[in-house]
Design an enzyme around this catalytic site. Structure first.
Site, mmCIF file in Angstrom:
data_model
loop_
_atom_site.group_PDB
_atom_site.id
_atom_site.type_symbol
_atom_site.label_atom_id
_atom_site.label_comp_id
_atom_site.label_asym_id
_atom_site.label_seq_id
_atom_site.Cartn_x
_atom_site.Cartn_y
_atom_site.Cartn_z
ATOM 1 C CD GLU A 160 -2.763 -1.424 2.390
ATOM 2 O OE1 GLU A 160 -2.677 -0.579 3.301
ATOM 3 O OE2 GLU A 160 -3.513 -2.400 2.440
ATOM 4 C CG ASN A 201 -0.642 -6.646 -1.905
ATOM 5 O OD1 ASN A 201 -1.258 -7.108 -2.858
ATOM 6 N ND2 ASN A 201 -1.078 -6.718 -0.649
ATOM 7 C CG HIS A 237 -9.789 -5.741 0.416
ATOM 8 N ND1 HIS A 237 -10.040 -6.946 1.047
ATOM 9 C CD2 HIS A 237 -8.479 -5.486 0.612
ATOM 10 C CE1 HIS A 237 -8.925 -7.381 1.615
ATOM 11 N NE2 HIS A 237 -7.959 -6.515 1.351
ATOM 12 C CD GLU A 265 -4.580 -7.884 1.046
ATOM 13 O OE1 GLU A 265 -5.446 -7.208 1.631
ATOM 14 O OE2 GLU A 265 -3.358 -7.650 1.145
ATOM 15 C CG ASP A 267 -12.655 -9.042 1.083
ATOM 16 O OD1 ASP A 267 -12.649 -8.004 0.379
ATOM 17 O OD2 ASP A 267 -12.138 -9.097 2.209
HETATM 18 O O1 G3I Z 1 -4.899 -10.004 18.100
HETATM 19 C C1 G3I Z 1 -5.694 -8.984 18.708
HETATM 20 C C2 G3I Z 1 -6.495 -9.528 19.854
HETATM 21 O O2 G3I Z 1 -5.612 -9.956 20.865
HETATM 22 C C3 G3I Z 1 -7.432 -8.449 20.368
HETATM 23 O O3 G3I Z 1 -8.259 -8.993 21.340
HETATM 24 C C4 G3I Z 1 -8.292 -7.910 19.247
HETATM 25 C C5 G3I Z 1 -9.188 -6.771 19.709
HETATM 26 O O4 G3I Z 1 -9.473 -5.878 18.660
HETATM 27 O O5 G3I Z 1 -7.476 -7.439 18.214
HETATM 28 C C6 G3I Z 1 -6.649 -8.431 17.669
HETATM 29 O O6 G3I Z 1 -5.887 -7.866 16.647
HETATM 30 C C7 G3I Z 1 -6.589 -7.608 15.455
HETATM 31 C C8 G3I Z 1 -5.866 -8.345 14.335
HETATM 32 O O7 G3I Z 1 -6.474 -8.027 13.106
HETATM 33 C C9 G3I Z 1 -5.924 -9.862 14.519
HETATM 34 O O8 G3I Z 1 -7.239 -10.309 14.489
HETATM 35 C C10 G3I Z 1 -6.565 -6.126 15.193
HETATM 36 O O9 G3I Z 1 -7.343 -5.448 16.183
HETATM 37 C C11 G3I Z 1 -7.110 -5.837 13.832
HETATM 38 O O10 G3I Z 1 -6.936 -4.453 13.529
HETATM 39 C C12 G3I Z 1 -6.376 -6.638 12.798
HETATM 40 O O11 G3I Z 1 -6.991 -6.392 11.571
HETATM 41 C C13 G3I Z 1 -6.248 -6.811 10.453
HETATM 42 C C14 G3I Z 1 -6.046 -5.642 9.508
HETATM 43 O O12 G3I Z 1 -5.344 -6.087 8.383
HETATM 44 C C15 G3I Z 1 -5.284 -4.499 10.126
HETATM 45 O O13 G3I Z 1 -5.213 -3.456 9.189
HETATM 46 C C16 G3I Z 1 -7.026 -7.895 9.757
HETATM 47 O O14 G3I Z 1 -7.135 -9.057 10.588
HETATM 48 C C17 G3I Z 1 -6.314 -8.259 8.460
HETATM 49 O O15 G3I Z 1 -7.146 -9.134 7.735
HETATM 50 C C18 G3I Z 1 -6.096 -6.992 7.653
HETATM 51 O O16 G3I Z 1 -5.456 -7.313 6.462
HETATM 52 C C19 G3I Z 1 -5.172 -6.226 5.592
HETATM 53 C C20 G3I Z 1 -3.936 -6.617 4.800
HETATM 54 O O17 G3I Z 1 -2.904 -6.932 5.676
HETATM 55 C C21 G3I Z 1 -3.542 -5.510 3.856
HETATM 56 N N1 G3I Z 1 -4.635 -5.118 3.009
HETATM 57 C C22 G3I Z 1 -5.866 -4.797 3.696
HETATM 58 C C23 G3I Z 1 -6.290 -5.925 4.609
HETATM 59 C C24 G3I Z 1 -7.621 -5.628 5.255
HETATM 60 O O18 G3I Z 1 -7.504 -4.568 6.158
#
Ligand code: G3I
Length: 451
Positions: A160, A201, A237, A265, A267
């Site tokens: 990004e 990416n 996305h 990615e 969806d």
């Molecule tokens: O692991 C913690 C957990 O301990 C806690 O209880 C919980 C409470 O919010 O958060 C958990 O962490 C989360 C993490 O995902 C794991 O589930 C974060 O809050 C959350 O912000 C994080 O989101 C991820 C996101 O990237 C962050 O920007 C998504 O899972 C992940 O799918 C997403 O992936 C991104 C790609 O890397 C790049 N492109 C966009 C895509 C979608 O945002």
């Protein structure tokens, strides 16, 4: 007074059932289906999914292993995950995913080395000179890429980097190192694993637009300078019904630069609740994205960002939206699954339902000018998140009042939609609504369909 036209008890008890539109499998794709990974392989493509390491057991693990030929750690390889404290590493989830992939003969897409998000707080809160920042980044890349040398098919090296208008995004990296951080990162990654394919990416670069053109120009320039760049990742996305018309053309122009392309990615999110119309549109959207990749030789991989609605980033990021992946929350393949399969040359017929929701109409009481009716919607091996029960009265009956549903009648056609509180019909559950109506002459039982 009950007239002679009162139906018999048997008739009162008669139920008219109709198979609803919402049929679902029982956890995996229909037994006769060829796994997506085999369909993709026959076309020379790789089909992947983002995964969460802790979930790779049971049905989730079975589907991830059986259907996909590539895994991308959704979060496990991000800097904030692997080095939460400077110099203190946690590779456990990343190692687990790599081991699972090896055991299932799958590729791994490494994600991601240089990003503005999900960095450790010690890094983002630190105050670094440009030289320190460069050295931190080089060490990070060398350490992570080196650790998995020979085990990662492709790395999303830079994630990004652009704004929507095609200018560089203002990040720790751009602000500290200038635009040259992209070439540096690619060069350092190549040194650590010369066999891994190295990608840039981004999102909103699926169609031809200012952002994708900036990416195109960057890749062209990197190629001209001899910087090791092997591919571009189009995250994809997408929003329901909004696959860019120029997707294939855009993939082709990158391929013509001499790099691979991956849909990294994918969806397709929709406003909840899902219904049969939206799910059909979603299937068409997944199908057209996969078909666009299938049509270009250098489009090598389509990866969905989570294969089940129970493991998707969408609902928490876009409240009110979801259902964005090819399997529902109970691991039943959705129409989108079959859309992917069809684009990969799989069966174009939806398999016969192994479960269904049905509607049963009955008249519970009747008097000289009116009657009370009810409809029970029951699901077995399937579920609903919203419903509409539709029928046509055959003898001039007219609804006067309804409860537990909102009913509209136009001529003989009746359509009753769920109330705000009873749209959900779980597998094995049922919902009943009732109505009063007028009748004269006869009161035949209609056939109810679900829509
Ligand atoms: O692991 C913690 C957990 O301990 C806690 O209880 C919980 C409470 O919010 O958060 C958990 O962490 C989360 C993490 O995902 C794991 O589930 C974060 O809050 C959350 O912000 C994080 O989101 C991820 C996101 O990237 C962050 O920007 C998504 O899972 C992940 O799918 C997403 O992936 C991104 C790609 O890397 C790049 N492109 C966009 C895509 C979608 O945002």
């Amino acid at each position: 007074m009950r007239s002679s036209r009162t139906p018999s008890r048997a008739c009162l008890a008669a139920l008219v059932t109709a198979v609803g539109l919402f049929a679902a499998g029982t956890g995996t794709a229909h037994a006769a289906d060829t796994p997506l990974r085999d369909l993709a392989a026959a076309k020379g493509k790789v089909i992947g999914t983002a995964v969460t390491g802790s979930k790779l057991t049971g049905t989730y693990g079975d589907i991830a292993g059986a259907q996909f030929s590539s895994l991308t750690p959704g979060n496990a390889m991000k800097w904030g995950t692997v080095e939460p404290t400077q110099g203190s590493f946690n590779w456990s989830e990343a190692d687990q995913i790599v081991a699972f992939a090896q055991a299932h003969n799958q590729q791994v897409r490494g994600h991601t080395l240089v990003w503005h998000s999900q960095n450790p707080s010690w890094l983002t809160n630190g105050s670094w000179t440009s030289a320190q920042l460069g050295s931190l980044l080089q060490n990070h890349i060398s350490t992570e890429v080196g650790r998995y040398k020979g085990k990662i098919a492709a790395w999303d090296v830079v994630n990004e980097p652009f704004n929507e208008d095609g200018t560089y995004r203002s990040t720790l990296w751009y602000n500290g190192l200038g635009s040259g951080y992209v070439a540096s990162a690619l060069t350092w990654a190549h040194a650590a694993d010369p066999d891994a394919k190295l990608y840039i990416n981004d999102y909103n670069v699926e169609g031809v637009n200012a952002k994708s053109t900036a990416l195109y120009n960057l890749v062209k320039s990197l190629k001209q300078q001899g910087v090791p760049i092997d591919g571009v990742g189009l995250q994809a996305h997408l929003i329901l019904g909004q696959v860019p018309a120029t997707l294939q053309q855009n993939i082709q122009r990158f391929a013509d630069l001499g790099v691979d392309v991956a849909i990294t990615e994918l969806d397709v999110r929709m406003a909840l609740p899902a219904d049969s119309t939206k799910l059909a549109q979603q299937a068409a959207d997944f199908k057209s994205v996969v078909a666009a990749c299938a049509a270009v030789a250098r489009c090598v991989n389509v990866t969905v960002w989570g294969f089940t609605d129970s493991d998707s980033w969408v609902p928490s990021t876009f409240p009110g939206y979801g259902a964005a992946t090819p399997y529902d929350e109970n691991y039943a393949p959705k129409p989108a699954y079959h859309g992917i399969a069809e684009a990969l040359g799989g069966s174009t017929t939806t398999p016969p339902p192994t479960g269904a929701c049905t509607a049963a109409y009955s008249v519970t009481s009747q008097w000289n000018t009116g009657f009370t009716g009810q409809v029970t919607i029951s699901c077995s091996g399937a579920s609903l998140s919203s419903w509409k029960a539709n029928w046509t009265f055959g003898a001039g009956q007219q609804i006067t009042q309804a409860w537990n549903a909102t009913c509209a009648q136009s001529g003989a056609a009746v359509s009753c939609a769920n109330a705000s509180y009873n749209g959900s019909v779980p597998d094995g559950g049922s919902v009943t609504f009732g109505f009063n109506a007028s009748w004269s002459g006869s009161n035949p039982l209609p056939t109810v369909t679900l829509g």
